[in-house]
Design a protein around this motif. Structure first.
Motif, PDB file in Angstrom:
ATOM      1  N   LEU A 146       0.865  -1.180   0.000  1.00  0.00           N
ATOM      2  CA  LEU A 146       0.000   0.000   0.000  1.00  0.00           C
ATOM      3  C   LEU A 146       0.897   1.224   0.000  1.00  0.00           C
ATOM      4  O   LEU A 146       1.707   1.401   0.905  1.00  0.00           O
ATOM      5  CB  LEU A 146      -0.911   0.024   1.228  1.00  0.00           C
ATOM      6  N   GLN A 147       0.773   2.016  -1.027  1.00  0.00           N
ATOM      7  CA  GLN A 147       1.466   3.296  -1.113  1.00  0.00           C
ATOM      8  C   GLN A 147       0.450   4.384  -0.826  1.00  0.00           C
ATOM      9  O   GLN A 147      -0.609   4.437  -1.469  1.00  0.00           O
ATOM     10  CB  GLN A 147       2.065   3.492  -2.516  1.00  0.00           C
ATOM     11  N   MET A 148       0.741   5.231   0.141  1.00  0.00           N
ATOM     12  CA  MET A 148      -0.166   6.318   0.488  1.00  0.00           C
ATOM     13  C   MET A 148       0.599   7.626   0.482  1.00  0.00           C
ATOM     14  O   MET A 148       1.632   7.743   1.146  1.00  0.00           O
ATOM     15  CB  MET A 148      -0.827   6.081   1.855  1.00  0.00           C
ATOM     16  N   ASN A 149       0.105   8.587  -0.268  1.00  0.00           N
ATOM     17  CA  ASN A 149       0.739   9.897  -0.374  1.00  0.00           C
ATOM     18  C   ASN A 149      -0.131  10.959   0.305  1.00  0.00           C
ATOM     19  O   ASN A 149      -1.296  10.727   0.619  1.00  0.00           O
ATOM     20  CB  ASN A 149       0.945  10.253  -1.846  1.00  0.00           C
ATOM     21  N   SER A 150       0.470  12.118   0.511  1.00  0.00           N
ATOM     22  CA  SER A 150      -0.256  13.242   1.122  1.00  0.00           C
ATOM     23  C   SER A 150      -1.003  12.796   2.371  1.00  0.00           C
ATOM     24  O   SER A 150      -2.200  13.055   2.526  1.00  0.00           O
ATOM     25  CB  SER A 150      -1.238  13.840   0.104  1.00  0.00           C
ATOM     26  N   VAL A 151      -0.290  12.129   3.260  1.00  0.00           N
ATOM     27  CA  VAL A 151      -0.953  11.577   4.444  1.00  0.00           C
ATOM     28  C   VAL A 151      -1.461  12.692   5.345  1.00  0.00           C
ATOM     29  O   VAL A 151      -0.917  13.810   5.371  1.00  0.00           O
ATOM     30  CB  VAL A 151      -0.022  10.626   5.225  1.00  0.00           C
ATOM     31  N   LYS A 152      -2.519  12.350   6.078  1.00  0.00           N
ATOM     32  CA  LYS A 152      -3.161  13.311   6.962  1.00  0.00           C
ATOM     33  C   LYS A 152      -3.210  12.727   8.372  1.00  0.00           C
ATOM     34  O   LYS A 152      -3.040  11.521   8.560  1.00  0.00           O
ATOM     35  CB  LYS A 152      -4.602  13.564   6.484  1.00  0.00           C
ATOM     36  N   SER A 153      -3.500  13.561   9.332  1.00  0.00           N
ATOM     37  CA  SER A 153      -3.581  13.073  10.710  1.00  0.00           C
ATOM     38  C   SER A 153      -4.665  12.000  10.843  1.00  0.00           C
ATOM     39  O   SER A 153      -4.530  11.072  11.649  1.00  0.00           O
ATOM     40  CB  SER A 153      -3.864  14.222  11.666  1.00  0.00           C
ATOM     41  N   GLU A 154      -5.693  12.099  10.013  1.00  0.00           N
ATOM     42  CA  GLU A 154      -6.777  11.102  10.053  1.00  0.00           C
ATOM     43  C   GLU A 154      -6.332   9.719   9.588  1.00  0.00           C
ATOM     44  O   GLU A 154      -7.065   8.742   9.743  1.00  0.00           O
ATOM     45  CB  GLU A 154      -7.954  11.549   9.170  1.00  0.00           C
ATOM     46  N   ASP A 155      -5.149   9.632   8.985  1.00  0.00           N
ATOM     47  CA  ASP A 155      -4.637   8.328   8.555  1.00  0.00           C
ATOM     48  C   ASP A 155      -3.961   7.580   9.698  1.00  0.00           C
ATOM     49  O   ASP A 155      -3.557   6.426   9.520  1.00  0.00           O
ATOM     50  CB  ASP A 155      -3.651   8.502   7.400  1.00  0.00           C
ATOM     51  N   THR A 156      -3.810   8.225  10.831  1.00  0.00           N
ATOM     52  CA  THR A 156      -3.212   7.554  11.995  1.00  0.00           C
ATOM     53  C   THR A 156      -4.075   6.369  12.398  1.00  0.00           C
ATOM     54  O   THR A 156      -5.280   6.520  12.654  1.00  0.00           O
ATOM     55  CB  THR A 156      -3.094   8.534  13.172  1.00  0.00           C
ATOM     56  N   ALA A 157      -3.452   5.192  12.421  1.00  0.00           N
ATOM     57  CA  ALA A 157      -4.203   3.968  12.704  1.00  0.00           C
ATOM     58  C   ALA A 157      -3.244   2.782  12.732  1.00  0.00           C
ATOM     59  O   ALA A 157      -2.082   2.911  12.324  1.00  0.00           O
ATOM     60  CB  ALA A 157      -5.264   3.731  11.633  1.00  0.00           C
ATOM     61  N   THR A 158      -3.768   1.666  13.171  1.00  0.00           N
ATOM     62  CA  THR A 158      -3.070   0.403  12.978  1.00  0.00           C
ATOM     63  C   THR A 158      -3.581  -0.185  11.672  1.00  0.00           C
ATOM     64  O   THR A 158      -4.793  -0.313  11.482  1.00  0.00           O
ATOM     65  CB  THR A 158      -3.327  -0.565  14.139  1.00  0.00           C
ATOM     66  N   TYR A 159      -2.665  -0.533  10.793  1.00  0.00           N
ATOM     67  CA  TYR A 159      -3.014  -1.040   9.467  1.00  0.00           C
ATOM     68  C   TYR A 159      -2.836  -2.555   9.434  1.00  0.00           C
ATOM     69  O   TYR A 159      -1.791  -3.079   9.868  1.00  0.00           O
ATOM     70  CB  TYR A 159      -2.154  -0.374   8.398  1.00  0.00           C
ATOM     71  N   TYR A 160      -3.838  -3.219   8.889  1.00  0.00           N
ATOM     72  CA  TYR A 160      -3.844  -4.683   8.833  1.00  0.00           C
ATOM     73  C   TYR A 160      -3.909  -5.158   7.385  1.00  0.00           C
ATOM     74  O   TYR A 160      -4.711  -4.656   6.585  1.00  0.00           O
ATOM     75  CB  TYR A 160      -5.038  -5.248   9.574  1.00  0.00           C
ATOM     76  N   CYS A 161      -3.099  -6.129   7.090  1.00  0.00           N
ATOM     77  CA  CYS A 161      -3.152  -6.855   5.823  1.00  0.00           C
ATOM     78  C   CYS A 161      -4.128  -8.006   6.034  1.00  0.00           C
ATOM     79  O   CYS A 161      -3.984  -8.763   6.996  1.00  0.00           O
ATOM     80  CB  CYS A 161      -1.752  -7.371   5.506  1.00  0.00           C
ATOM     81  N   GLU A 162      -5.116  -8.138   5.134  1.00  0.00           N
ATOM     82  CA  GLU A 162      -6.150  -9.132   5.372  1.00  0.00           C
ATOM     83  C   GLU A 162      -6.452  -9.941   4.107  1.00  0.00           C
ATOM     84  O   GLU A 162      -6.452  -9.403   2.997  1.00  0.00           O
ATOM     85  CB  GLU A 162      -7.419  -8.449   5.881  1.00  0.00           C
ATOM     86  N   ARG A 163      -6.713 -11.228   4.316  1.00  0.00           N
ATOM     87  CA  ARG A 163      -7.077 -12.118   3.230  1.00  0.00           C
ATOM     88  C   ARG A 163      -8.595 -12.186   3.125  1.00  0.00           C
ATOM     89  O   ARG A 163      -9.287 -12.452   4.110  1.00  0.00           O
ATOM     90  CB  ARG A 163      -6.521 -13.521   3.469  1.00  0.00           C
ATOM     91  N   ALA A 164      -9.084 -11.945   1.921  1.00  0.00           N
ATOM     92  CA  ALA A 164     -10.533 -11.953   1.709  1.00  0.00           C
ATOM     93  C   ALA A 164     -11.073 -13.378   1.614  1.00  0.00           C
ATOM     94  O   ALA A 164     -10.349 -14.324   1.289  1.00  0.00           O
ATOM     95  CB  ALA A 164     -10.872 -11.184   0.442  1.00  0.00           C
ATOM     96  N   VAL A 165     -12.369 -13.501   1.851  1.00  0.00           N
ATOM     97  CA  VAL A 165     -13.029 -14.788   1.660  1.00  0.00           C
ATOM     98  C   VAL A 165     -13.424 -14.966   0.195  1.00  0.00           C
ATOM     99  O   VAL A 165     -13.853 -16.036  -0.205  1.00  0.00           O
ATOM    100  CB  VAL A 165     -14.279 -14.929   2.557  1.00  0.00           C
ATOM    101  N   PHE A 166     -13.275 -13.907  -0.597  1.00  0.00           N
ATOM    102  CA  PHE A 166     -13.624 -13.945  -2.006  1.00  0.00           C
ATOM    103  C   PHE A 166     -12.367 -13.760  -2.863  1.00  0.00           C
ATOM    104  O   PHE A 166     -11.315 -13.345  -2.360  1.00  0.00           O
ATOM    105  CB  PHE A 166     -14.655 -12.856  -2.339  1.00  0.00           C
ATOM    106  N   SER A 167     -12.524 -14.059  -4.182  1.00  0.00           N
ATOM    107  CA  SER A 167     -11.375 -13.912  -5.072  1.00  0.00           C
ATOM    108  C   SER A 167     -11.666 -12.975  -6.237  1.00  0.00           C
ATOM    109  O   SER A 167     -10.754 -12.379  -6.805  1.00  0.00           O
ATOM    110  CB  SER A 167     -10.949 -15.278  -5.627  1.00  0.00           C
TER     111      SER A 167
END
Length: 126
Positions: free
Chosen positions: A80-101
């Protein structure tokens, strides 16, 4: 067993950029869609972006236009590339596997659409 390991979090100044990575193992990576979700302090986990097995992507409105999700099926990695980050982007980020393809639908951002996730990586924007 399925393992998802995130990296790349940390502190970043508002207006800067960040790049998160996720290494997947224990299953056939290109058999499932993958996503980044995040959980801001004191809030519910929310979808950031999703990429299907054929490369179709969807983004949350809050990050659309300044973020790019990508996958490398040869290396079993998600980014995940994120530019122009903001204070609202503060978080714990999780990589997740979907149940769909296939191509994601409107329910992609629901936590119920995912069956495995990593330990998370903290991103703090100041």
């Amino acid at each position: 067993h399925v393992q998802l390991v995130e990296s790349g979090g940390g502190s970043v100044q508002a207006g800067g950029s960040l790049r998160l990575s996720c290494a997947a193992s224990g299953y056939t990576f290109n058999s499932r869609s993958m996503a980044w979700l995040r959980q801001p302090p004191g809030k519910e986990r929310e979808g950031v972006a999703v990429v299907s097995t054929d490369g179709s992507t969807l983004y949350a409105d809050s990050v659309k236009g300044r973020s790019t999700i990508s996958r490398n099926n040869a290396k079993n990695t998600l980014s995940l590339q994120m530019n122009s980050v903001k204070s609202e982007d503060t978080a714990t980020y999780y990589c997740e596997r979907a149940v769909f393809s296939g191509r994601p639908n409107s329910g992609w951002s629901s936590t119920g659409a995912y069956d495995n996730w990593g330990q998370g990586t903290q991103v703090t924007v100041s």
